[in-house]
Design a protein around this motif. Sequence first.
Motif, PDB file in Angstrom:
ATOM      1  N   GLY A 454       0.774  -1.232   0.000  1.00  0.00           N
ATOM      2  CA  GLY A 454       0.000   0.000   0.000  1.00  0.00           C
ATOM      3  C   GLY A 454       0.804   1.280   0.000  1.00  0.00           C
ATOM      4  N   PHE A 455       2.139   1.166   0.092  1.00  0.00           N
ATOM      5  CA  PHE A 455       2.971   2.383   0.111  1.00  0.00           C
ATOM      6  C   PHE A 455       2.597   3.283  -1.065  1.00  0.00           C
ATOM      7  CE2 PHE A 455       6.642   4.852  -1.193  1.00  0.00           C
ATOM      8  CZ  PHE A 455       7.252   5.260  -0.027  1.00  0.00           C
ATOM      9  N   PHE A 456       2.500   2.696  -2.267  1.00  0.00           N
ATOM     10  CA  PHE A 456       2.219   3.510  -3.449  1.00  0.00           C
ATOM     11  C   PHE A 456       0.717   3.647  -3.735  1.00  0.00           C
ATOM     12  CE2 PHE A 456       6.546   1.862  -4.351  1.00  0.00           C
ATOM     13  CZ  PHE A 456       7.198   3.071  -4.449  1.00  0.00           C
ATOM     14  N   ALA A 459      -3.884   4.258  -0.912  1.00  0.00           N
ATOM     15  CA  ALA A 459      -4.890   5.321  -0.848  1.00  0.00           C
ATOM     16  C   ALA A 459      -5.800   5.273  -2.077  1.00  0.00           C
ATOM     17  CB  ALA A 459      -4.197   6.683  -0.745  1.00  0.00           C
TER      18      ALA A 459
ATOM     19  N   ILE B  53       7.922  10.891  -5.312  1.00  0.00           N
ATOM     20  CA  ILE B  53       7.549  11.024  -3.900  1.00  0.00           C
ATOM     21  C   ILE B  53       7.264  12.486  -3.492  1.00  0.00           C
ATOM     22  CG2 ILE B  53       8.378  10.670  -1.522  1.00  0.00           C
ATOM     23  CD1 ILE B  53       7.668   8.039  -2.792  1.00  0.00           C
ATOM     24  N   GLY B 150       4.544   6.612   3.047  1.00  0.00           N
ATOM     25  CA  GLY B 150       4.099   6.821   1.663  1.00  0.00           C
ATOM     26  C   GLY B 150       2.588   6.787   1.539  1.00  0.00           C
ATOM     27  N   GLN B 151       1.982   5.762   2.138  1.00  0.00           N
ATOM     28  CA  GLN B 151       0.529   5.653   2.060  1.00  0.00           C
ATOM     29  C   GLN B 151      -0.151   6.752   2.868  1.00  0.00           C
ATOM     30  OE1 GLN B 151      -1.051   1.790   3.048  1.00  0.00           O
ATOM     31  NE2 GLN B 151      -3.165   2.422   2.709  1.00  0.00           N
ATOM     32  N   ASN B 154       0.000   9.963   0.879  1.00  0.00           N
ATOM     33  CA  ASN B 154      -0.943   9.830  -0.224  1.00  0.00           C
ATOM     34  C   ASN B 154      -2.361  10.083   0.251  1.00  0.00           C
ATOM     35  OD1 ASN B 154      -0.642   9.039  -3.026  1.00  0.00           O
ATOM     36  ND2 ASN B 154       0.788   7.520  -2.240  1.00  0.00           N
ATOM     37  N   LEU B 155      -2.722   9.431   1.355  1.00  0.00           N
ATOM     38  CA  LEU B 155      -4.077   9.554   1.905  1.00  0.00           C
ATOM     39  C   LEU B 155      -4.378  10.993   2.261  1.00  0.00           C
ATOM     40  CD1 LEU B 155      -4.440   6.534   4.381  1.00  0.00           C
ATOM     41  CD2 LEU B 155      -5.942   7.046   2.454  1.00  0.00           C
ATOM     42  N   HIS B 159      -5.426  12.556  -1.311  1.00  0.00           N
ATOM     43  CA  HIS B 159      -6.828  12.127  -1.251  1.00  0.00           C
ATOM     44  C   HIS B 159      -7.620  12.827  -0.153  1.00  0.00           C
ATOM     45  CE1 HIS B 159      -6.481   8.936  -4.272  1.00  0.00           C
ATOM     46  NE2 HIS B 159      -5.244   8.809  -3.827  1.00  0.00           N
ATOM     47  N   ARG B 161      -7.914  12.443   3.020  1.00  0.00           N
ATOM     48  CA  ARG B 161      -8.650  11.538   3.891  1.00  0.00           C
ATOM     49  C   ARG B 161      -8.247  11.763   5.337  1.00  0.00           C
ATOM     50  NH1 ARG B 161     -12.874   8.816   3.055  1.00  0.00           N
ATOM     51  NH2 ARG B 161     -12.113   7.122   4.355  1.00  0.00           N
TER      52      ARG B 161
END
Lengths: 471, 422
Positions: A454-456, A459, B53, B150-151, B154-155, B159, B161
Amino acid sequence: MNARQMRYGPLPVERVDVAVIGGGVVGAAVARALAGHELSVALVEARCDVGDGTSKANTAILHTGFDATPGTLESRLVRRGCELLAEYAGATGIPVERTGAVLVAWTDEELAALPGLAAKAVKNGYERCEIIGAEEVYRQVPALAPGALGGLTVPDESIICPWTTTLAFATEALSRGAYVLLNTRVEGVESGGDGDTVLRTGRGTLRAGWVVNAAGLGSDVIDGLFGHRRFTVTPRRGELFVFDKQARPMVNRIVLPVPSSRGKGVLVSPTIYGNVMLGPTAEDRDDRTDTSTSEHGFDFLLEKGRKLMPALLDEEVTASYAGLRAATEHGDYQVHLDAGQRYLVLGGIRSTGLTSAMALAEHTLGLLGDAGLRLDAKATLPDPPRMPNIGEAFPRPYQRADLIAEDPAYGTAVCFCERVTEGEIRDALASPIPPADVDGLRRRTRALMGRCQGFFCGAEVEKRLRAGESQ
Amino acid sequence: MSGTGSMTENVLLETPDVAVIGGGPSGLTAARELAAGGLDVLVLDRERQAGGIPRHSDHTGYGVRDLHRVMTGPAYARLLVERALEAGARVRTSAMVTGWSGERALDVTTPEGRVRVDARAVVLATGARERPRTARLVPGDRPPGVMNTGQLQNLVHLHHREVGTRAVIVGAELVSWSAALTLREAGCRTVLMTTEQPHAESYAAFSVPGRAVLRVPVATRTRVVRIIGHHAVEAVEVEDLATGTRRTVPCDTVIFTGDWIPDHELARAAGLDMDPGSKGPLVDNALRTSRPGVFAVGNLIHPVDTADIAALDGRHVARHVRDYLAGALPYGPGIPLRAEAPFTWVSPGLIRPGAGTPPRERILLWSAEPRLVARVEVTQDGRRIARRTLPWPVSPGRVFRVPSSMLSGADPHGGPITIALA
């Protein structure tokens, strides 16, 4: 029945001819088989998805049954189920790879046990095992640690996708008109008069002419609700490591331990998704919901891995999980019919249940038919479902220029590590039994089960799942 | 010169001079430099937007050493894309390289179809990722709410969130503080940072006053040994490494930070020589891999340094790619460069006499342990060729730099060179 009625709100049906409790691989196979007849059928599952209990954490081997105890019901049904499932997999696109297996002997005792195992295989109706020397063992599995003395080959042992299998059975049961009732936990059982049984569930009551108990880890509890005390399920926890796909070239076939006085060893196996699996541990537990992994389990697996195939440990672990096998105090499947109660239990189905599921379903039809259930085959049946391929050995959408040309969504990667495309996620969300959560999506598409966890894309995948739910 | 759009058997063919795999700082900078020199350069990025990144690192501190300005991650990412395009490079997004179909030919999946990219040279710039919980073998339950930085970023940044309200961060290095900032922005309090190190790392952008603002308690010499919670994270169990005692820390979010591993799958699929320390492809001072015409840059070869340093690899490699395309620089033998513990990797791993200095005239190393005083010793064939005390400390979680001039006394025909701390 729409996708919502499957999971939420009052039950969409009051009475069925047969209720199958447990939406694992066995229950789904039984519901599918019953729904091929002029019967109303409900598959009743406590969890939010089919195949979300023991069936999802299987070692994923399609067994020949070479090592079963000859003469048992398990031996017979595994052999028959293997044939049936191999054929069904071809028809529906469930990924299967016939990798073959080799049992490796590390001690004189294990070496001495090989001829007996070969003879047992013959008694189980499997005649293609062969004893091989150490040199041939290393030719077949070069990455094996030094010290192997010999082995026994089982050329027809195969790997299979357990998730697609359960889903295919349930999807076909649904298309044949069965009710698939998820989030529907059976909490009580009452006699309904007229010989019917009333199941009290978290979503209301369901009357059934017949009940088949395929509740896996809960099968003894359900059996108790019918007034029986025939067996006790002791959840046996099995922890497993899944290694990165970079490890796959090291393991081209299933490497099995030889059962011996040293206790049960662990296996190293390729997975249908292109990874390598190491495990399982075996530990009796009390808690039927505890699928946590443990430090001692990890230590045990690392120690075993070092002894079996040290190079494997240089690769990254992309997943670790634990499954609970529905072990009982008995050596065989617990299949008992109570014609008076119009009740059948399919209990004590261990990890071989993936292989034997279709034979168990066939056996169930025979038992219920003999006990008076009228089985008229439906005159016409829909075609079996064509399942999306999530196996590594077969072309997947991202590789298919023809598919991408028709629909660019199959050329748009969302989960990079597992190469899952927008089109596949969309299809899963729109499928007859859509996923309820990220795990369900993972089992249908492989999204998020890769090395980055899920790193990349975590989301992005979650966003798509939420968008799918809100529709 | 480029054969854009021709088609065989349903597969589109592209024939650029240079294919750059990965549109982050190093790949985009390489693309800009090469395109500015008149070459046809095709950047392949699997994300829907190029930039890498920094796109989701919504804090400042980017662009210092390569562009001589300070900007936020997303602004930096946009600028690098613009500069590459401006120079004439083609940047193709949603383009995932899935394998090799030749020495310098790639299979690519795009929404427009399957593409075969037949390039004269390839630059691998696929970056690095943080090791997830699974690879770190942390047992326990497996609820959602456990993720990498990273996630998380991203979130939160892409996004928008929400995350939880109480987080435990595993790691206390540069990226860990970045995670803490992101959590704060998302309204999530960091209740604990754990590190097995005796000291928390700090960083200019989040220096002592920064940390005071974040008010994050750091538990040094500890590790997370179990995650608890069936359907959501309820707590983690934290072990004190010195005493072995364990305590339960309630939280609803766990962020695993740092512990980098290169995204090296394409390098391994090509069968390139790999560096067992960094786990990236083995490169020399010209950033050449073991396959002629295939180069590697950025955090793929040094997991991880800051974005500007990665970008400067891109600038460095351009000259060597041009030389290769012009037929210059034949391959001679290289001298292996090794690092002794506490260093875990050194980059480049090969010194090829005559190929010039490495990027920024620096050798990069990663250490598992801190040292306040860095007395560096370079030896070859049992002979000491340099010894210096460098004016910066050795810190785990950040790159340690050694001037490449310390290697200038090496015998070009000698054996492996070793860098160690005296």
